[in-house]
Design a protein around this motif. Structure first.
Motif: not given
Length: 90
Positions: A19, A22-23, A25-30, A60
């Motif tokens: 999980q 996958q998160e 991969h977006e290169e943003r805060d999780i 991030h």
């Protein structure tokens, strides 16, 4: 948003790692929802620390949603409240 289960033990690390991958991969805060979490072990806290370190490297962070007394207590005992930025959830 990742929603953590009520129990987060070493047996769930592989699922959580997938999980997280996958998160990331977006290169943003999780964003992680911890409201249902009532039990967490040290291995999972280590994974969360590794995630926070990796996010910090790309400027991030983890954004916590809800409150989990179990997680707050565990990271406090381990001295990781500041590192995981959970002090805001107290």
């Amino acid at each position: 948003m990742l929603k953590l289960p009520s129990e987060l033990a070493v047996s769930r690390i592989e699922e959580l790692q997938q999980q997280i991958a996958q998160e990331l991969h977006e290169e943003r805060d999780i964003h992680i929802d911890i409201v249902d979490l009532v039990r967490v072990d040290t291995a999972c806290i280590q994974l969360l620390c590794a995630l926070q370190k990796q996010l910090h490297a790309i400027e991030h962070k983890i954004v916590w949603h809800g409150k989990s007394e179990a997680l707050l207590e565990a990271v406090h005992v381990l001295g990781l409240s500041d590192f995981l930025a959970l002090h805001d959830n107290i």
